[in-house]
Design a protein around this motif. Structure first.
Motif, PDB file in Angstrom:
ATOM      1  N   ALA A 125      -3.811   3.367 -15.087  1.00  8.73           N
ATOM      2  CA  ALA A 125      -3.061   2.205 -15.587  1.00  8.73           C
ATOM      3  C   ALA A 125      -1.718   2.600 -16.179  1.00  8.73           C
ATOM      4  O   ALA A 125      -0.796   1.780 -16.245  1.00  8.73           O
ATOM      5  N   ILE A 126      -1.579   3.858 -16.608  1.00  6.72           N
ATOM      6  CA  ILE A 126      -0.305   4.318 -17.179  1.00  6.72           C
ATOM      7  C   ILE A 126       0.305   5.436 -16.336  1.00  6.72           C
ATOM      8  O   ILE A 126       1.169   6.187 -16.813  1.00  6.72           O
ATOM      9  N   GLY A 127      -0.125   5.544 -15.082  1.00  9.44           N
ATOM     10  CA  GLY A 127       0.451   6.534 -14.188  1.00  9.44           C
ATOM     11  C   GLY A 127      -0.031   7.949 -14.409  1.00  9.44           C
ATOM     12  O   GLY A 127       0.559   8.904 -13.895  1.00  9.44           O
ATOM     13  N   LYS A 128      -1.120   8.121 -15.160  1.00  8.80           N
ATOM     14  CA  LYS A 128      -1.648   9.453 -15.465  1.00  8.80           C
ATOM     15  C   LYS A 128      -3.059   9.638 -14.897  1.00  8.80           C
ATOM     16  O   LYS A 128      -3.832  10.450 -15.389  1.00  8.80           O
ATOM     17  N   GLY A 129      -3.374   8.904 -13.859  1.00  7.73           N
ATOM     18  CA  GLY A 129      -4.724   8.930 -13.323  1.00  7.73           C
ATOM     19  C   GLY A 129      -5.009  10.136 -12.446  1.00  7.73           C
ATOM     20  O   GLY A 129      -4.110  10.856 -12.017  1.00  7.73           O
ATOM     21  N   MET A 130      -6.288  10.343 -12.194  1.00 11.07           N
ATOM     22  CA  MET A 130      -6.774  11.299 -11.198  1.00 11.07           C
ATOM     23  C   MET A 130      -7.615  10.493 -10.231  1.00 11.07           C
ATOM     24  O   MET A 130      -8.627   9.913 -10.611  1.00 11.07           O
ATOM     25  N   LEU A 131      -7.168  10.412  -8.976  1.00 17.58           N
ATOM     26  CA  LEU A 131      -7.804   9.551  -7.992  1.00 17.58           C
ATOM     27  C   LEU A 131      -8.232  10.365  -6.786  1.00 17.58           C
ATOM     28  O   LEU A 131      -7.508  11.265  -6.337  1.00 17.58           O
ATOM     29  N   ALA A 132      -9.400  10.055  -6.255  1.00 19.78           N
ATOM     30  CA  ALA A 132      -9.900  10.700  -5.039  1.00 19.78           C
ATOM     31  C   ALA A 132      -9.878   9.684  -3.901  1.00 19.78           C
ATOM     32  O   ALA A 132     -10.144   8.494  -4.095  1.00 19.78           O
ATOM     33  N   LEU A 133      -9.582  10.177  -2.702  1.00 19.35           N
ATOM     34  CA  LEU A 133      -9.494   9.331  -1.518  1.00 19.35           C
ATOM     35  C   LEU A 133     -10.308   9.956  -0.394  1.00 19.35           C
ATOM     36  O   LEU A 133     -10.218  11.153  -0.134  1.00 19.35           O
ATOM     37  N   CYS A 134     -11.117   9.138   0.262  1.00 20.83           N
ATOM     38  CA  CYS A 134     -11.813   9.578   1.471  1.00 20.83           C
ATOM     39  C   CYS A 134     -11.856   8.396   2.430  1.00 20.83           C
ATOM     40  O   CYS A 134     -11.517   7.266   2.074  1.00 20.83           O
ATOM     41  N   ALA A 135     -12.272   8.668   3.645  1.00 19.70           N
ATOM     42  CA  ALA A 135     -12.301   7.609   4.651  1.00 19.70           C
ATOM     43  C   ALA A 135     -13.412   7.864   5.655  1.00 19.70           C
ATOM     44  O   ALA A 135     -13.893   8.990   5.811  1.00 19.70           O
ATOM     45  N   GLU A 136     -13.794   6.815   6.329  1.00 13.69           N
ATOM     46  CA  GLU A 136     -14.753   6.908   7.421  1.00 13.69           C
ATOM     47  C   GLU A 136     -14.190   7.811   8.510  1.00 13.69           C
ATOM     48  O   GLU A 136     -12.981   7.844   8.738  1.00 13.69           O
ATOM     49  N   ALA A 137     -15.044   8.562   9.146  1.00 12.26           N
ATOM     50  CA  ALA A 137     -14.608   9.443  10.231  1.00 12.26           C
ATOM     51  C   ALA A 137     -13.836   8.648  11.278  1.00 12.26           C
ATOM     52  O   ALA A 137     -14.222   7.542  11.650  1.00 12.26           O
ATOM     53  N   GLY A 138     -12.726   9.225  11.739  1.00 15.91           N
ATOM     54  CA  GLY A 138     -11.923   8.577  12.765  1.00 15.91           C
ATOM     55  C   GLY A 138     -10.863   7.633  12.239  1.00 15.91           C
ATOM     56  O   GLY A 138     -10.129   7.029  13.027  1.00 15.91           O
ATOM     57  N   THR A 139     -10.751   7.507  10.928  1.00 12.98           N
ATOM     58  CA  THR A 139      -9.737   6.611  10.350  1.00 12.98           C
ATOM     59  C   THR A 139      -8.338   7.145  10.655  1.00 12.98           C
ATOM     60  O   THR A 139      -8.069   8.344  10.493  1.00 12.98           O
ATOM     61  N   ALA A 140      -7.450   6.265  11.072  1.00 13.96           N
ATOM     62  CA  ALA A 140      -6.091   6.659  11.435  1.00 13.96           C
ATOM     63  C   ALA A 140      -5.351   7.239  10.231  1.00 13.96           C
ATOM     64  O   ALA A 140      -5.482   6.746   9.111  1.00 13.96           O
ATOM     65  N   GLU A 141      -4.562   8.264  10.488  1.00 11.88           N
ATOM     66  CA  GLU A 141      -3.784   8.915   9.439  1.00 11.88           C
ATOM     67  C   GLU A 141      -2.840   7.930   8.744  1.00 11.88           C
ATOM     68  O   GLU A 141      -2.579   8.057   7.547  1.00 11.88           O
ATOM     69  N   GLU A 142      -2.351   6.942   9.485  1.00 11.89           N
ATOM     70  CA  GLU A 142      -1.410   6.000   8.868  1.00 11.89           C
ATOM     71  C   GLU A 142      -2.048   5.262   7.691  1.00 11.89           C
ATOM     72  O   GLU A 142      -1.361   4.945   6.713  1.00 11.89           O
ATOM     73  N   TYR A 143      -3.355   5.011   7.757  1.00 10.06           N
ATOM     74  CA  TYR A 143      -4.022   4.335   6.650  1.00 10.06           C
ATOM     75  C   TYR A 143      -4.213   5.283   5.468  1.00 10.06           C
ATOM     76  O   TYR A 143      -3.989   4.907   4.315  1.00 10.06           O
ATOM     77  N   LEU A 144      -4.634   6.510   5.750  1.00  5.86           N
ATOM     78  CA  LEU A 144      -4.796   7.480   4.672  1.00  5.86           C
ATOM     79  C   LEU A 144      -3.464   7.744   3.967  1.00  5.86           C
ATOM     80  O   LEU A 144      -3.377   7.704   2.737  1.00  5.86           O
ATOM     81  N   ALA A 145      -2.433   7.989   4.738  1.00  4.88           N
ATOM     82  CA  ALA A 145      -1.122   8.256   4.154  1.00  4.88           C
ATOM     83  C   ALA A 145      -0.573   7.021   3.448  1.00  4.88           C
ATOM     84  O   ALA A 145       0.063   7.116   2.387  1.00  4.88           O
ATOM     85  N   GLY A 146      -0.825   5.848   4.043  1.00  2.00           N
ATOM     86  CA  GLY A 146      -0.338   4.615   3.433  1.00  2.00           C
ATOM     87  C   GLY A 146      -0.980   4.351   2.087  1.00  2.00           C
ATOM     88  O   GLY A 146      -0.296   3.953   1.131  1.00  2.00           O
ATOM     89  N   VAL A 147      -2.294   4.582   1.981  1.00  2.00           N
ATOM     90  CA  VAL A 147      -2.982   4.395   0.706  1.00  2.00           C
ATOM     91  C   VAL A 147      -2.492   5.420  -0.319  1.00  2.00           C
ATOM     92  O   VAL A 147      -2.277   5.097  -1.492  1.00  2.00           O
ATOM     93  N   GLU A 148      -2.293   6.658   0.119  1.00  2.00           N
ATOM     94  CA  GLU A 148      -1.747   7.683  -0.784  1.00  2.00           C
ATOM     95  C   GLU A 148      -0.403   7.253  -1.352  1.00  2.00           C
ATOM     96  O   GLU A 148      -0.144   7.403  -2.557  1.00  2.00           O
ATOM     97  N   ASP A 149       0.456   6.727  -0.501  1.00  2.07           N
ATOM     98  CA  ASP A 149       1.780   6.290  -0.960  1.00  2.07           C
ATOM     99  C   ASP A 149       1.674   5.134  -1.951  1.00  2.07           C
ATOM    100  O   ASP A 149       2.390   5.096  -2.960  1.00  2.07           O
ATOM    101  N   LEU A 150       0.783   4.202  -1.671  1.00  6.31           N
ATOM    102  CA  LEU A 150       0.633   3.047  -2.558  1.00  6.31           C
ATOM    103  C   LEU A 150       0.084   3.453  -3.921  1.00  6.31           C
ATOM    104  O   LEU A 150       0.430   2.850  -4.940  1.00  6.31           O
ATOM    105  N   LEU A 151      -0.770   4.482  -3.933  1.00  8.08           N
ATOM    106  CA  LEU A 151      -1.410   4.888  -5.180  1.00  8.08           C
ATOM    107  C   LEU A 151      -0.622   5.953  -5.947  1.00  8.08           C
ATOM    108  O   LEU A 151      -0.974   6.265  -7.093  1.00  8.08           O
ATOM    109  N   ALA A 152       0.411   6.504  -5.350  1.00  3.49           N
ATOM    110  CA  ALA A 152       1.164   7.581  -6.003  1.00  3.49           C
ATOM    111  C   ALA A 152       1.630   7.227  -7.415  1.00  3.49           C
ATOM    112  O   ALA A 152       1.569   8.078  -8.319  1.00  3.49           O
TER     113      ALA A 152
END
Length: 269
Positions: A125-152
């Motif tokens: 909530a204050i930009g100091k988080g620790m977040l983990a990301l995973c995805a179902e096998a075969g998920t397109a890289e654009e979604y993984l990278a897109g979520v990473e960018d949104l959560l940065a």
């Protein structure tokens, strides 16, 4: 390509993620829905984004964050699945629920939306988080990278294997609730030896912040950093010994184990 982002649920964690996303994306492309509409409306007014219904979030969003409680997830997904399909992505932040379980609840979807999981913690909530990301096998890289960018803007985001998610949650997701009583206890100790309450809390919190930064930035093992503070026969080693006598480290380990077991229980649906 991710253009519109929807949220189902605007509680503490959903709100924290929405705040981060609205820093990374145009708030006008963000849509919030919540069981209690007033909560979504208040958050939308703060962030400059939009409110709508669950059905409209499902129908209009390229990417949907599912910020509802694990025990509510089956009902929400089963209801919304017919509005979901190809070209969309669903991101769950629910502890314990695997991609396999979530996919089963999406069986009624028109196509096959991408499926990802994010485990955040409240400092996001204050930009100091620790977040983990995973995805179902075969998920397109654009979604993984897109979520990473949104959560940065929420803090540090790291991709991990789904099998590690329950353990990650036990340490980083639940961990803040283990640290806050420690800070409070240190402040109580400070008050006991003569510090004013406000100062004691500030000193303890800033100390924890600095100690955590030392671990991350120095690359040294926490044990080495501890040793560097402890002079022979000094006050620090006396305090460390008092913690050890009372099972400090064992209690912390058991807290993580208990949280891990509970995460696994939550996934048994």
């Amino acid at each position: 390509m991710i253009k519109t982002i929807g949220f189902l649920g605007c509680g503490n964690m959903g709100g924290a993620i929405a705040r981060a996303v609205c820093k990374a994306a145009d708030p006008q492309n963000v849509y919030l829905a919540n069981r209690t509409a007033a909560k979504a409306e208040a958050l939308a007014a703060e962030l400059g984004c939009n409110t709508t219904t669950n059905a409209e979030v499902a129908g209009r969003s390229d990417l949907i964050f599912l910020a509802v409680k694990p025990q509510m997830m089956e009902g929400v997904l089963s209801e919304l699945a017919p509005a979901l399909g190809e070209g969309q992505a669903v991101v769950s932040i629910a502890a314990g629920l695997t991609c396999g379980t979530l996919r089963g609840w999406l069986a009624g979807a028109q196509g096959r939306p991408a499926l990802l999981r994010v485990m955040p913690n409240t400092p996001a909530a204050i930009g100091k988080g620790m977040l983990a990301l995973c995805a179902e096998a075969g998920t397109a890289e654009e979604y993984l990278a897109g979520v990473e960018d949104l959560l940065a803007p929420a803090g540090r985001v790291e991709r991990i294997a789904e099998g590690q998610m329950d353990a990650f949650s036990a340490v980083a997701g639940c961990g803040p609730a283990f640290v806050y009583p420690f800070i409070e206890a240190l402040a109580d100790g400070g008050v006991k030896v003569g510090l004013p309450r406000g100062q004691a809390v500030t000193y303890a919190a800033q100390m924890v912040l600095g100690a955590a930064a030392m671990v991350l930035e120095s690359g040294k093992h926490p044990g080495q950093l501890k040793d560097e503070v402890c002079s022979p026969g000094g006050s620090t080693i006396a305090g460390v010994a008092a913690l050890e006598e009372r099972g400090f480290r064992s209690a912390a380990i058991q807290a993580v184990e208990a949280a891990f077991r509970r995460n696994q229980e939550l996934g048994k649906v």
